[in-house]
Design a protein around this motif. Structure first.
Motif, mmCIF file in Angstrom:
data_model
loop_
_atom_site.group_PDB
_atom_site.id
_atom_site.type_symbol
_atom_site.label_atom_id
_atom_site.label_comp_id
_atom_site.label_asym_id
_atom_site.label_seq_id
_atom_site.Cartn_x
_atom_site.Cartn_y
_atom_site.Cartn_z
ATOM 1 N N LEU A 82 -2.136 -10.502 22.290
ATOM 2 C CA LEU A 82 -1.616 -9.891 23.505
ATOM 3 C C LEU A 82 -2.776 -9.365 24.346
ATOM 4 C CD1 LEU A 82 1.458 -7.731 22.351
ATOM 5 C CD2 LEU A 82 1.507 -9.925 23.561
ATOM 6 N N PRO A 83 -2.652 -9.414 25.688
ATOM 7 C CA PRO A 83 -3.681 -8.849 26.565
ATOM 8 C C PRO A 83 -3.485 -7.350 26.750
ATOM 9 C CG PRO A 83 -1.973 -9.858 27.883
ATOM 10 C CD PRO A 83 -1.588 -10.096 26.445
ATOM 11 N N GLN A 84 -4.406 -6.734 27.482
ATOM 12 C CA GLN A 84 -4.399 -5.277 27.631
ATOM 13 C C GLN A 84 -3.326 -4.767 28.580
ATOM 14 O OE1 GLN A 84 -6.588 -7.449 28.814
ATOM 15 N NE2 GLN A 84 -8.047 -6.549 30.265
ATOM 16 N N THR A 85 -2.533 -5.637 29.178
ATOM 17 C CA THR A 85 -1.463 -5.191 30.065
ATOM 18 C C THR A 85 -0.221 -4.756 29.294
ATOM 19 O OG1 THR A 85 -0.847 -7.523 30.289
ATOM 20 C CG2 THR A 85 -2.206 -6.569 32.047
ATOM 21 N N PHE A 86 -0.175 -5.030 28.002
ATOM 22 C CA PHE A 86 0.937 -4.582 27.161
ATOM 23 C C PHE A 86 0.628 -3.176 26.627
ATOM 24 C CE2 PHE A 86 1.815 -8.979 27.484
ATOM 25 C CZ PHE A 86 3.148 -9.177 27.143
ATOM 26 N N PRO A 87 1.633 -2.467 26.129
ATOM 27 C CA PRO A 87 1.364 -1.146 25.531
ATOM 28 C C PRO A 87 0.306 -1.245 24.441
ATOM 29 C CG PRO A 87 3.726 -1.469 25.811
ATOM 30 C CD PRO A 87 3.075 -2.784 26.140
ATOM 31 N N ALA A 88 -0.595 -0.272 24.421
ATOM 32 C CA ALA A 88 -1.752 -0.328 23.522
ATOM 33 C C ALA A 88 -1.352 -0.520 22.058
ATOM 34 C CB ALA A 88 -2.591 0.941 23.677
ATOM 35 N N MET A 89 -0.319 0.147 21.620
ATOM 36 C CA MET A 89 0.062 0.034 20.205
ATOM 37 C C MET A 89 0.648 -1.340 19.882
ATOM 38 S SD MET A 89 -1.099 2.640 18.819
ATOM 39 C CE MET A 89 -2.123 3.772 19.763
ATOM 40 N N ASP A 90 1.316 -1.969 20.850
ATOM 41 C CA ASP A 90 1.791 -3.340 20.643
ATOM 42 C C ASP A 90 0.604 -4.291 20.548
ATOM 43 O OD1 ASP A 90 4.414 -2.572 20.646
ATOM 44 O OD2 ASP A 90 4.938 -3.468 22.572
ATOM 45 N N LEU A 138 -10.932 0.124 9.193
ATOM 46 C CA LEU A 138 -10.616 -0.972 8.276
ATOM 47 C C LEU A 138 -10.359 -0.498 6.848
ATOM 48 C CD1 LEU A 138 -13.158 -3.616 9.586
ATOM 49 C CD2 LEU A 138 -10.667 -3.772 9.697
ATOM 50 N N GLN A 139 -10.783 0.708 6.542
ATOM 51 C CA GLN A 139 -10.500 1.256 5.214
ATOM 52 C C GLN A 139 -9.041 1.672 5.074
ATOM 53 O OE1 GLN A 139 -12.824 1.041 2.778
ATOM 54 N NE2 GLN A 139 -13.957 0.019 4.424
ATOM 55 N N VAL A 140 -8.345 1.797 6.210
ATOM 56 C CA VAL A 140 -6.936 2.204 6.188
ATOM 57 C C VAL A 140 -6.090 0.962 5.894
ATOM 58 C CG1 VAL A 140 -5.058 3.301 7.457
ATOM 59 C CG2 VAL A 140 -7.442 3.987 7.892
ATOM 60 N N GLN A 141 -5.554 0.901 4.705
ATOM 61 C CA GLN A 141 -4.795 -0.266 4.261
ATOM 62 C C GLN A 141 -3.305 -0.091 4.556
ATOM 63 O OE1 GLN A 141 -6.292 -3.113 2.994
ATOM 64 N NE2 GLN A 141 -8.118 -2.000 3.651
ATOM 65 N N GLY A 142 -2.632 -1.214 4.778
ATOM 66 C CA GLY A 142 -1.193 -1.190 5.026
ATOM 67 C C GLY A 142 -0.893 -1.100 6.508
ATOM 68 N N PHE A 143 0.128 -1.838 6.937
ATOM 69 C CA PHE A 143 0.501 -1.915 8.353
ATOM 70 C C PHE A 143 0.845 -0.540 8.917
ATOM 71 C CE2 PHE A 143 3.215 -2.613 11.960
ATOM 72 C CZ PHE A 143 2.786 -3.791 12.538
ATOM 73 N N GLU A 144 1.755 0.164 8.281
ATOM 74 C CA GLU A 144 2.230 1.439 8.822
ATOM 75 C C GLU A 144 1.126 2.497 8.825
ATOM 76 O OE1 GLU A 144 4.881 1.563 10.353
ATOM 77 O OE2 GLU A 144 5.957 -0.203 9.626
ATOM 78 N N ALA A 145 0.351 2.552 7.749
ATOM 79 C CA ALA A 145 -0.736 3.540 7.683
ATOM 80 C C ALA A 145 -1.779 3.260 8.748
ATOM 81 C CB ALA A 145 -1.374 3.518 6.292
ATOM 82 N N PHE A 146 -2.071 1.983 8.974
ATOM 83 C CA PHE A 146 -3.058 1.639 9.997
ATOM 84 C C PHE A 146 -2.551 2.023 11.386
ATOM 85 C CE2 PHE A 146 -4.677 -1.295 13.211
ATOM 86 C CZ PHE A 146 -6.037 -1.036 13.109
ATOM 87 N N MET A 147 -1.292 1.750 11.669
ATOM 88 C CA MET A 147 -0.759 2.101 12.982
ATOM 89 C C MET A 147 -0.691 3.615 13.178
ATOM 90 S SD MET A 147 -0.647 -0.631 14.567
ATOM 91 C CE MET A 147 -0.153 0.298 16.025
ATOM 92 N N LYS A 148 -0.474 4.352 12.110
ATOM 93 C CA LYS A 148 -0.519 5.817 12.198
ATOM 94 C C LYS A 148 -1.933 6.257 12.571
ATOM 95 C CE LYS A 148 0.778 9.976 9.583
ATOM 96 N NZ LYS A 148 -0.494 10.715 9.624
ATOM 97 N N CYS A 150 -4.064 4.527 14.292
ATOM 98 C CA CYS A 150 -4.255 4.165 15.698
ATOM 99 C C CYS A 150 -3.648 5.218 16.624
ATOM 100 C CB CYS A 150 -3.634 2.804 15.996
ATOM 101 S SG CYS A 150 -4.515 1.414 15.274
ATOM 102 N N GLU A 151 -2.461 5.680 16.288
ATOM 103 C CA GLU A 151 -1.794 6.693 17.104
ATOM 104 C C GLU A 151 -2.569 8.005 17.086
ATOM 105 O OE1 GLU A 151 2.043 6.702 15.362
ATOM 106 O OE2 GLU A 151 2.638 4.798 16.304
ATOM 107 N N GLU A 152 -3.151 8.331 15.950
ATOM 108 C CA GLU A 152 -3.928 9.571 15.835
ATOM 109 C C GLU A 152 -5.308 9.446 16.479
ATOM 110 O OE1 GLU A 152 -3.950 10.130 11.629
ATOM 111 O OE2 GLU A 152 -1.927 11.027 11.577
ATOM 112 N N ASN A 153 -5.731 8.232 16.760
ATOM 113 C CA ASN A 153 -7.042 7.989 17.355
ATOM 114 C C ASN A 153 -6.903 7.198 18.650
ATOM 115 O OD1 ASN A 153 -9.307 8.776 15.155
ATOM 116 N ND2 ASN A 153 -7.485 7.986 14.122
ATOM 117 N N ALA A 154 -5.952 7.624 19.470
ATOM 118 C CA ALA A 154 -5.639 6.901 20.709
ATOM 119 C C ALA A 154 -6.831 6.837 21.654
ATOM 120 C CB ALA A 154 -4.454 7.561 21.412
ATOM 121 N N GLU A 155 -7.685 7.849 21.651
ATOM 122 C CA GLU A 155 -8.852 7.830 22.542
ATOM 123 C C GLU A 155 -9.838 6.747 22.134
ATOM 124 O OE1 GLU A 155 -10.673 11.626 22.979
ATOM 125 O OE2 GLU A 155 -8.881 12.566 23.831
ATOM 126 N N THR A 156 -9.894 6.435 20.856
ATOM 127 C CA THR A 156 -10.758 5.352 20.369
ATOM 128 C C THR A 156 -10.121 4.001 20.647
ATOM 129 O OG1 THR A 156 -11.676 6.731 18.619
ATOM 130 C CG2 THR A 156 -11.826 4.354 18.314
#
Length: 270
Positions: A82-90, A138-148, A150-156
């Motif tokens: 997906l390109p950057q025009t979609f929501p960042a988490m998607d 990359l040390q954060v394993q698992g889909f849900e844990a990784f997305m969590k 990402c949400e906690e590090n939205a500025e990154t």
């Protein structure tokens, strides 16, 4: 050419086969005699061995798709994005979290001689300056844990596109060291600007001067077919000693940056 690339009697999976680079790659694989199984959110019209609808934002959808295909897999092509025009988490889910989850589900279906290739981007060229952050993510394993994470590090994460493509690069390098011990290779490509249906999204989000700068020195955009060739090569037996590589498919852009012949300031849009 087909004998050189050795896709006859090979069973391959490809995501993102509906359009763009993924569709061009699927078409080339069919021409090379592969048994092609496609995965995408939208249905592919090519004469594939099978097509399975999948949503890379949903790990359950990924699990079901891989289970439906089953059997031995000789090569995996991660072409969805997906390109950057979609929501960042998607963007993060499709470009990295879902891609990684899918790869992990496919790996048990692969054996020695198998190969994986993913599409990154020259948009991820800043990866080497952010190694500690990327390695930590990359040390954060698992889909849900990784997305969590990402949400906690939205500025990154920011808009998601550049960070997700940087992750693909470093993940490829890391995983290559482990998988090669099983006889499985993994590589990625870094395309320059490519004229696909997704390009209109990049044009709406990026200054024209930046896109023009990224097309140097060849001064044109690539075609999807020009990106399909490197992908098919990297997963072929012809590339049996190529592992952990970020393959520049950019008309010489990165070479120009590295040798000072392209000014990196041209990418700032100023």
């Amino acid at each position: 050419m087909s004998d050189f690339l050795s896709y006859k009697n090979k069973r391959v999976l490809i995501t993102g086969c509906f359009s763009g680079m993924g569709e061009a790659t699927a078409r080339l694989l069919l021409q090379q005699g592969a048994e092609v199984h496609g995965l995408d959110y939208k249905e592919c019209k090519l004469p594939l061995a099978s097509f399975t609808s999948v949503d890379l934002r949903d790990p359950a959808s990924i699990d079901a798709a891989v289970a439906r295909i089953g059997g031995k897999v000789d090569a995996l092509f991660n072409c969805a994005g997906l390109p950057q025009t979609f929501p960042a988490m998607d963007v993060m889910k499709v470009n990295f979290a879902g891609t990684r989850h899918l790869t992990e589900k496919v790996l048990p279906l692969m054996s020695a001689g198998g190969a994986i290739v993913s599409i990154s981007s020259n948009g991820g060229l800043g990866w080497s300056r952010r190694i500690p952050v990327l390695m930590g993510a990359l040390q954060v394993q698992g889909f849900e844990a990784f997305m969590k994470w990402c949400e906690e590090n939205a500025e990154t994460v920011r808009e998601g596109y550049a960070f997700s493509k940087e992750l693909v690069i470093v993940w490829t390098m890391l995983l290559s060291q482990k998988l090669i011990k099983q006889g499985i290779r993994i590589n990625c490509t870094m395309p320059g600007p490519t004229q696909t249906p997704m390009m209109s999204h990049f044009e709406s989000a990026t200054k024209a001067s930046v896109l023009e700068a990224a097309a140097q020195p060849i001064n044109r955009r690539s075609t999807p077919e020009e990106q399909a060739g490197p992908l098919v090569f990297l997963n072929s037996d012809a590339a049996s000693y190529v592992n952990g590589v970020c393959f520049y498919a950019d008309g010489g852009f990165m070479a120009g940056l590295a040798t000072g012949q392209i000014d990196p300031r041209s990418l700032m849009g100023g």
